[in-house]
Design a protein around this motif. Structure first.
Motif, mmCIF file in Angstrom:
data_model
loop_
_atom_site.group_PDB
_atom_site.id
_atom_site.type_symbol
_atom_site.label_atom_id
_atom_site.label_comp_id
_atom_site.label_asym_id
_atom_site.label_seq_id
_atom_site.Cartn_x
_atom_site.Cartn_y
_atom_site.Cartn_z
ATOM 1 N N TRP A 264 0.839 -1.207 0.000
ATOM 2 C CA TRP A 264 0.000 0.000 0.000
ATOM 3 C C TRP A 264 0.869 1.250 0.000
ATOM 4 C CZ3 TRP A 264 -3.163 -3.028 -1.585
ATOM 5 C CH2 TRP A 264 -3.750 -4.067 -0.891
ATOM 6 N N MET A 265 2.026 1.182 0.641
ATOM 7 C CA MET A 265 2.933 2.328 0.625
ATOM 8 C C MET A 265 3.482 2.567 -0.776
ATOM 9 S SD MET A 265 4.838 1.434 4.240
ATOM 10 C CE MET A 265 5.832 2.910 4.402
ATOM 11 N N ALA A 266 3.738 1.486 -1.509
ATOM 12 C CA ALA A 266 4.185 1.623 -2.896
ATOM 13 C C ALA A 266 3.070 2.216 -3.755
ATOM 14 C CB ALA A 266 4.618 0.264 -3.444
ATOM 15 N N TYR A 267 1.843 1.762 -3.513
ATOM 16 C CA TYR A 267 0.700 2.304 -4.261
ATOM 17 C C TYR A 267 0.521 3.792 -3.958
ATOM 18 C CZ TYR A 267 -4.115 3.028 -5.806
ATOM 19 O OH TYR A 267 -5.240 3.516 -6.423
ATOM 20 N N ASP A 268 0.740 4.178 -2.710
ATOM 21 C CA ASP A 268 0.651 5.589 -2.320
ATOM 22 C C ASP A 268 1.664 6.424 -3.099
ATOM 23 O OD1 ASP A 268 -0.078 7.779 -0.145
ATOM 24 O OD2 ASP A 268 2.118 7.676 -0.237
ATOM 25 N N ARG A 269 2.893 5.939 -3.203
ATOM 26 C CA ARG A 269 3.915 6.663 -3.968
ATOM 27 C C ARG A 269 3.563 6.713 -5.452
ATOM 28 N NH1 ARG A 269 5.595 10.281 -1.831
ATOM 29 N NH2 ARG A 269 3.594 9.923 -0.809
ATOM 30 N N PHE A 270 2.994 5.628 -5.954
ATOM 31 C CA PHE A 270 2.576 5.587 -7.356
ATOM 32 C C PHE A 270 1.526 6.664 -7.655
ATOM 33 C CE2 PHE A 270 -0.972 3.933 -9.988
ATOM 34 C CZ PHE A 270 -0.385 4.061 -11.239
ATOM 35 N N VAL A 271 0.524 6.770 -6.793
ATOM 36 C CA VAL A 271 -0.523 7.770 -6.995
ATOM 37 C C VAL A 271 0.043 9.179 -6.834
ATOM 38 C CG1 VAL A 271 -2.751 8.638 -6.175
ATOM 39 C CG2 VAL A 271 -2.329 6.180 -6.241
ATOM 40 N N ALA A 272 0.912 9.384 -5.820
ATOM 41 C CA ALA A 272 1.460 10.711 -5.553
ATOM 42 C C ALA A 272 2.319 11.218 -6.707
ATOM 43 C CB ALA A 272 2.275 10.681 -4.267
ATOM 44 N N ILE A 273 3.070 10.323 -7.354
ATOM 45 C CA ILE A 273 3.996 10.744 -8.407
ATOM 46 C C ILE A 273 3.349 10.704 -9.791
ATOM 47 C CG2 ILE A 273 6.150 10.119 -9.586
ATOM 48 C CD1 ILE A 273 7.221 9.202 -6.882
ATOM 49 N N CYS A 274 2.549 9.677 -10.037
ATOM 50 C CA CYS A 274 1.965 9.514 -11.380
ATOM 51 C C CYS A 274 0.633 10.238 -11.546
ATOM 52 C CB CYS A 274 1.789 8.024 -11.686
ATOM 53 S SG CYS A 274 3.335 7.090 -11.675
ATOM 54 N N HIS A 275 -0.100 10.425 -10.444
ATOM 55 C CA HIS A 275 -1.398 11.113 -10.521
ATOM 56 C C HIS A 275 -1.514 12.133 -9.392
ATOM 57 C CE1 HIS A 275 -2.659 8.044 -13.437
ATOM 58 N NE2 HIS A 275 -2.192 7.138 -12.584
ATOM 59 N N PRO A 276 -0.617 13.114 -9.370
ATOM 60 C CA PRO A 276 -0.568 14.048 -8.233
ATOM 61 C C PRO A 276 -1.848 14.867 -8.056
ATOM 62 C CG PRO A 276 0.798 14.831 -10.046
ATOM 63 C CD PRO A 276 0.385 13.445 -10.395
ATOM 64 N N LEU A 277 -2.517 15.232 -9.149
ATOM 65 C CA LEU A 277 -3.724 16.052 -9.042
ATOM 66 C C LEU A 277 -4.893 15.285 -8.438
ATOM 67 C CD1 LEU A 277 -3.582 17.972 -12.464
ATOM 68 C CD2 LEU A 277 -2.781 18.725 -10.206
ATOM 69 N N HIS A 278 -4.895 13.968 -8.602
ATOM 70 C CA HIS A 278 -5.979 13.146 -8.066
ATOM 71 C C HIS A 278 -5.619 12.496 -6.734
ATOM 72 C CE1 HIS A 278 -6.710 13.223 -12.500
ATOM 73 N NE2 HIS A 278 -7.971 13.375 -12.112
ATOM 74 N N TYR A 279 -4.425 12.792 -6.242
ATOM 75 C CA TYR A 279 -3.953 12.123 -5.022
ATOM 76 C C TYR A 279 -4.884 12.317 -3.824
ATOM 77 C CZ TYR A 279 -0.899 10.823 -1.137
ATOM 78 O OH TYR A 279 -0.390 10.245 0.008
ATOM 79 N N PRO A 280 -5.317 13.555 -3.505
ATOM 80 C CA PRO A 280 -6.184 13.721 -2.317
ATOM 81 C C PRO A 280 -7.511 12.976 -2.444
ATOM 82 C CG PRO A 280 -5.284 15.835 -3.037
ATOM 83 C CD PRO A 280 -5.013 14.854 -4.131
ATOM 84 N N VAL A 281 -7.994 12.845 -3.680
ATOM 85 C CA VAL A 281 -9.276 12.165 -3.881
ATOM 86 C C VAL A 281 -9.111 10.649 -3.777
ATOM 87 C CG1 VAL A 281 -11.186 11.792 -5.494
ATOM 88 C CG2 VAL A 281 -10.100 14.042 -5.337
ATOM 89 N N ILE A 282 -8.049 10.129 -4.428
ATOM 90 C CA ILE A 282 -7.843 8.676 -4.440
ATOM 91 C C ILE A 282 -7.427 8.171 -3.060
ATOM 92 C CG2 ILE A 282 -6.480 6.790 -5.418
ATOM 93 C CD1 ILE A 282 -6.241 8.431 -7.986
ATOM 94 N N MET A 283 -6.397 8.781 -2.476
ATOM 95 C CA MET A 283 -5.870 8.322 -1.185
ATOM 96 C C MET A 283 -6.598 9.037 -0.040
ATOM 97 S SD MET A 283 -3.802 6.029 -2.159
ATOM 98 C CE MET A 283 -3.167 5.594 -0.562
#
Length: 311
Positions: free
Chosen positions: A116-135
């Motif tokens: 899950w920590m790897a997935y968090d980094r994936f979302v933060a770096i690859c989809h930064p604009l959607h990060y607050p919504v996804i995570m």
């Protein structure tokens, strides 16, 4: 051989490091030190994250749960081993062995949090604009709950299957805790189902999460290489360095315990691999995350400064 009665065995002897008596004081002191460092280090990480509002993010939420699991993980094996060395009694009851085995597998399986920590980094770096919504907090809590459910279920099934086995005359284990594969060797009844489940669980808790981590970092590296500035690429990579170090240490030693032919053929090498997996990795995690993380270091300094002020 005709299967024996499981009730005829009262317990096991965990020889562990008992063969070399002249080095036992050194072993006792070393493992006691590692236990104290691990518990205090991970506890400080939990307190620092809880007391610092800036660290109330998904990544640190997963990290605090990982630190809690590491404290429980090392507490299932080392205190018993220290007691054995102190009392020179290396026996453990059958019920105690099964109980230790169950909790060892429960807290060991909680390192799926690394996925899950790897997935968090994936979302933060690859989809930064959607990060607050996804995570969002709900998803993060759900992911931790999934880790607990998977770990509890796998440990419970394997433990229940252990109860169906018969143990006859061989009841000496060349290990310092009740490790599943080592105890299965002592059974005199059919262990085919147990070994099959062991390999399945190893895949579920080992290869599947590791595959998810590798996939996430493949996407992360691909995205980072598209960043034009060198400074931007370095900053993005630096947010993943600690996590990658912990992943390499945990999966490298953990999978080595179960898959290395050397660890299975040599009791000494097997114990060394287990020490790396059960003791060294949980002990190093707080140092890895704090030394390479400015936010954690500031939170720890604030926490320790407050504690010293109170004293």
């Amino acid at each position: 051989m005709e299967p024996g009665n499981r009730t005829s065995i009262l317990g096991f002897l965990l020889l562990g490091f008992s063969q070399d008596s002249k080095h036992q004081p050194l072993v006792f002191g070393l493992f006691l030190l590692m236990l104290v460092v691990t518990v205090l280090g991970n506890l400080l990480i939990i307190l620092a994250i809880g007391s610092h509002a800036r660290l109330h993010t998904p990544m640190y939420f997963f990290l605090s749960n990982l630190s809690l699991a590491d404290i429980c993980f090392i507490s299932t094996t080392i205190p018993k081993m220290l007691q054995d060395i102190k009392t020179q009694s290396y026996s453990i009851t059958f019920a105690g062995c099964i109980t230790q085995m169950y909790f060892f597998m429960v807290f060991g399986g909680m390192d799926t949090l690394l996925t899950w920590m790897a997935y968090d980094r994936f979302v933060a770096i690859c989809h930064p604009l959607h990060y607050p919504v996804i995570m969002n907090p709900r998803l993060c809590s759900l992911l931790v709950l999934v880790s607990w459910c998977i770990s509890l279920s796998c440990a419970l099934i394997q433990t229940l299957l252990m109860l169906r086995l018969s143990f006859c005359t061989r009841w000496v284990a060349a290990h310092f805790y009740c490790e599943l594969a080592q105890v299965l060797v002592l059974a005199c009844s059919d262990t085919f189902i147990n070994y099959t489940l062991l390999y399945v669980v190893t895949a579920v808790l080992g290869f599947v999460p590791l595959s998810g981590i590798l996939f996430s970092y493949m996407r992360i590296v691909s995205s980072i290489l598209k960043i034009p500035s060198t400074g931007g690429r370095y900053k993005a990579f630096s947010t993943c360095g600690s996590h990658l170090t912990v992943v390499s240490l945990f999966y490298g030693t953990g999978l080595g315990v179960y898959l290395s032919s050397d660890a299975s053929s040599s009791s000494w090498k097997g114990m060394v691999a287990s020490v790396m997996y059960t003791v060294v990795t949980p002990m190093l995690n707080p140092f890895i995350y704090s030394l390479r993380n400015t936010d954690i270091k500031r939170a720890l300094q604030s926490l320790l400064g407050f504690t010293l002020h109170v004293q």
